[in-house]
Motif scaffolding. Structure first.
Motif, PDB file in Angstrom:
ATOM      1  N   UNK A 101       0.327  -1.405   0.107  1.00 55.55           N
ATOM      2  CA  UNK A 101      -0.185  -0.056   0.172  1.00 55.55           C
ATOM      3  C   UNK A 101       0.898   1.245   0.006  1.00 55.55           C
ATOM      4  N   UNK A 102       1.904   0.943   0.623  1.00 52.79           N
ATOM      5  CA  UNK A 102       2.883   2.218   1.290  1.00 52.79           C
ATOM      6  C   UNK A 102       3.482   2.653  -0.581  1.00 52.79           C
ATOM      7  N   UNK A 103       3.768   1.892  -0.820  1.00 58.40           N
ATOM      8  CA  UNK A 103       4.431   1.671  -2.099  1.00 58.40           C
ATOM      9  C   UNK A 103       3.908   2.342  -3.003  1.00 58.40           C
ATOM     10  N   UNK A 104       2.235   2.292  -3.388  1.00 58.97           N
ATOM     11  CA  UNK A 104       1.063   2.356  -4.143  1.00 58.97           C
ATOM     12  C   UNK A 104       0.731   3.703  -3.936  1.00 58.97           C
ATOM     13  N   UNK A 105       1.194   4.324  -2.806  1.00 57.24           N
ATOM     14  CA  UNK A 105       0.843   5.521  -2.748  1.00 57.24           C
ATOM     15  C   UNK A 105       2.258   6.752  -3.135  1.00 57.24           C
TER      16      UNK A 105
END
Length: 556
Positions: free
Chosen positions: A8-12
Motif C-alpha cells: 500500500x505504501x509503495x502504491x501511494x
C-alpha cells in the motif's frame, strides 16, 4: 480489499511521489525519498536472509514464520522506515521500550528473538550490556547516529551508510496481507507480550477511521490507492512515542493514506513549546496525546501565548484519564477543535470513541463502540445484550490478532470462542448500556477487591481528577486487615493548591459510592508515568505499601 502495508505504501508513493511524507527537524522527505529509503532497508535485510520462511497458513496462532526486526528508537523518520522496510522484506518489526533497564531489555529481546536491531546511538551502552547474554544474538545491528556521539558497537553498521550502500530498487518480494504486524504490550501490569496481527486486520481495526470511505470495499490495490491519494491530505502529529501502539497507528494512517507525518524537534520528552511550534509551522490537523499528563502542560504552554493552533481540527486522546475538565479547557482554548477520546488495546485496536466539541459538554467514561465491539459475561460464556446490568468483559470480534508470540496458553485464554465467534478479551471491565453505548470501568488487573466489593481503579481516578486542585492521580489497592484490600489514591496537586483530604473526598463522593472512596490519600510532587503517559501502577502500589509500613512502625 485486504492490504499489505508495504504494498500500500509503495502504491501511494508511486501515485504521489513529490508530496511531503515525513517532516522532522531539517528533514523534509517526499514519498519518493521515503520509498527509496524503505527499499534500501528492505534490500539490506534481504541480503542477510531476513525475511519470511513459513506461510501463515502453516502456522498456529501464536507462531511467527517471519524474521523479526527490533526498533529501539525515539520518534523520527527512521522508525517509520524501519516498520515499512521490514514489511517490504516480509520480516516483522517490533517495538522496544527505550526506557527499559538492562534486565527488561534482555527479557524482551529473548522473547522476540530479533535477527536485526535498529537503534539510536544513545541506547548503545544499554544494548551492549545485554547482547552477550541473549540466547539468540541478532545477525544485524544498525546504529542511528544522534546527539550522543556514541561510537558504533562492535560489528554494527551506521544506518545511513548502510542504506546508501544498498539498492533503492523495489525488493524482489511478494508481500501478503497476512504478513505480521507485531506490537509488544506495555507490560505495565505484567510481562510484555508480542501481539501478532495480520497487517490487513490492524488496518481495519485501528486505522479505519483515518482512511477514506470505501477504502476497504475497493476492488483492487490500485483502486484503494486512488481513493487514498484523492482524499484530503492530512498533516498528522503522533505525539506519544512510536514504541506505543496508538502512536504507531496514527503515523501509519498518515503515510498509508497519502498524508504528511510530522514530529516536533524534541522527541526524547514532552516539550510543549516544540509541539506548538511544529503545529503552527506545518499546519498540523490531527494530533494524538495521552490523557491529562500530556494535555495539561500543552494547555499551560498555549496560555503563555505566541501560538494560534488554527490548523488543528482533531485531538485524539487515550491510554490514560482525560478528564472532562481538561477536555473543556482544550475546547475553551481551541473552540474549533473536536476531541476524540479513544479506548482500545494492543489486542483490539481502536475499540471505543467519545467525541467532545465546544457545542457539547465534555464527558468521560462512556463511549460509542466500533464494529465488532461487545461485552462478554463474567463467566465468558455469552455475549451480553445492551441493557444487561451485569458488569462484563470488554471484547471485540472480527479483525483481531492471531495471538501472542510463543504463548499458547495466553493466546487461548485471551482469544476464546464464544457463541461461535473468536473474541479478544484483553482484560477490561465494562457495562453495555441500554442505548448501545459502553461504560468502560477499567483493566481487571488493577481492580481492587475491598470488603468483597470490586472497585475499578480508573473509575475512582475519574472521580478524583475532576477536582481543580488535582493535577494527576493514580489509584491502587494495598493490604488491609479490615477490608482485605483498601483503596489508596496517590495524588499530585496543582501548584498553589492544598485542599484537605476531607475536601477531596467530599468532592469525589458526589460521583462515587461511599465504599469506593479512598481510605488514604498520598501526596506526591509528581505521578510516575511511562513516556506515553500510562500510569505506573506498580510504582504507586509500592509507594502505598511503603506508606502503610511506615505508619505501622510509628505505632508503639
Amino acid at each position: 480489499m485486504r492490504y499489505n502495508h508495504a504494498e500500500l505504501f509503495a502504491g501511494v508513493a508511486a501515485a504521489a511521489p513529490e508530496r511531503d511524507c515525513i517532516v522532522f527537524r531539517e528533514k523534509r522527505l517526499t514519498y519518493r525519498a521515503v520509498a527509496e529509503r524503505v527499499n534500501r532497508l528492505a534490500n539490506l535485510l534481504l541480503s542477510r536472509g531476513i525475511t519470511v520462511h513459513r506461510p501463515r497458513a502453516e502456522l498456529r496462532p501464536w507462531e511467527s514464520g517471519q524474521d523479526h526486526v527490533a526498533l529501539y528508537l525515539l520518534n523520527g523518520n527512521e522508525y517509520l522506515e524501519g516498520m515499512l522496510g521490514a514489511a517490504a522484506a516480509r520480516a516483522a518489526s517490533l517495538n522496544v521500550n527505550y526506557r527499559y533497564v538492562e534486565a527488561e531489555l534482555a527479557y524482551l529481546l529473548d522473547d522476540s528473538t530479533p535477527r536485526a536491531i535498529i537503534y539510536h546511538a544513545r541506547f548503545a551502552p544499554t544494548l551492549a550490556a545485554v547482547l552477550g547474554s541473549l540466547r539468540t544474538p541478532p545477525d544485524l545491528l544498525l546504529q542511528v547516529a544522534d546527539e550522543s556521539g556514541n561510537a558504533l558497537l562492535p560489528g554494527a553498521l551506521d544506518y545511513e551508510e548502510a542504506l546508501a550502500a544498498s539498492s533503492a530498487a523495489a525488493p524482489p518480494t511478494a508481500p501478503d496481507p497476512d504478513d505480521l504486524y507485531m506490537v509488544y504490550t506495555g507490560g505495565t501490569t505484567g510481562m510484555p507480550k508480542g501481539t501478532l496481527w495480520a497487517q490487513a486486520d490492524i488496518l481495519e481495526s485501528a486505522l479505519a477511521a483515518f482512511l477514506p470511505e470505501g477504502f476497504f470495499d475497493a476492488a483492487s490495490l490500485a483502486a484503494g490507492v486512488e481513493l487514498a491519494v484523492a482524499s484530503d491530505r492530512r498533516v498528522v502529529l503522533p505525539l506519544p512515542p512510536l514504541m506505543h501502539a496508538a502512536a504507531q497507528w496514527i503515523a501509519l494512517a498518515g503515510v498509508l493514506s497519502g498524508g504528511t507525518v510530522v514530529f516536533p524537534d524534541v522527541v526524547d520528552r514532552l516539550d510543549p513549546a516544540a509541539v506548538w511550534r511544529v503545529i503552527d509551522r506545518e499546519g498540523v490537523q490531527l494530533m494524538n496525546l495521552v490523557g491529562n499528563s500530556f494535555a495539561t502542560p500543552l494547555c499551560d504552554e498555549f496560555e503563555r501565548g505566541g501560538y494560534h493552533g488554527r490548523s488543528l481540527q482533531l485531538v485524539g486522546t487515550g491510554g490514560a484519564v482525560a478528564s472532562a475538565s481538561v477536555k473543556d479547557r482544550i475546547l475553551r482554548l481551541l473552540p474549533h477543535v473536536a476531541i476524540v477520546d479513544v479506548a482500545g488495546s494492543s489486542e483490539t485496536g481502536s475499540q471505543l470513541s467519545n467525541v467532545s466539541t465546544s457545542a457539547e459538554p465534555a464527558v468521560s467514561g462512556v463511549f460509542a463502540p466500533a464494529a465488532g465491539t461487545c461485552v462478554v459475561a463474567g463467566d465468558r460464556r455469552r455475549i451480553l445484550e445492551p441493557g444487561d446490568p451485569e458488569t462484563g468483559w470488554l471484547g471485540r470480534y472480527g479483525a483481531i490478532p492471531f495471538g501472542y508470540l510463543g504463548d499458547r496458553e495466553k493466546t487461548e485464554r485471551t482469544f476464546p470462542v464464544i457463541e461461535g465467534r473468536r473474541i479478544a478479551l484483553p482484560g477490561d471491565r465494562a457495562r453495555h448500556r441500554a442505548d448501545g453505548s459502553i461504560e468502560l470501568l477499567g483493566r481487571d488487573s488493577v481492580t481492587i477487591n475491598s470488603g468483597g466489593e470490586k472497585i475499578f481503579a480508573e473509575e475512582v481516578e475519574e472521580a478524583l481528577i475532576v477536582h481543580p486542585a488535582v493535577a494527576d492521580v493514580i489509584v491502587v489497592g494495598r493490604p488491609s486487615e479490615r477490608w482485605g484490600n483498601e483503596v489508596v489514591a496517590v495524588v499530585a496537586l496543582a501548584p498553589g493548591s492544598d485542599p484537605t483530604d476531607a475536601e477531596l473526598l467530599a468532592d469525589a463522593a458526589q460521583r462515587l459510592a461511599r465504599f469506593k472512596l479512598p481510605k488514604a490519600i498520598i501526596r506526591v510532587d509528581s505521578v510516575v508515568r511511562s513516556p506515553a503517559g500510562k500510569a505506573d501502577y506498580r510504582w504507586a502500589r509500592e509507594l502505598a505499601t511503603q506508606e502503610l509500613s511506615a505508619q505501622k512502625e510509628l505505632i508503639p
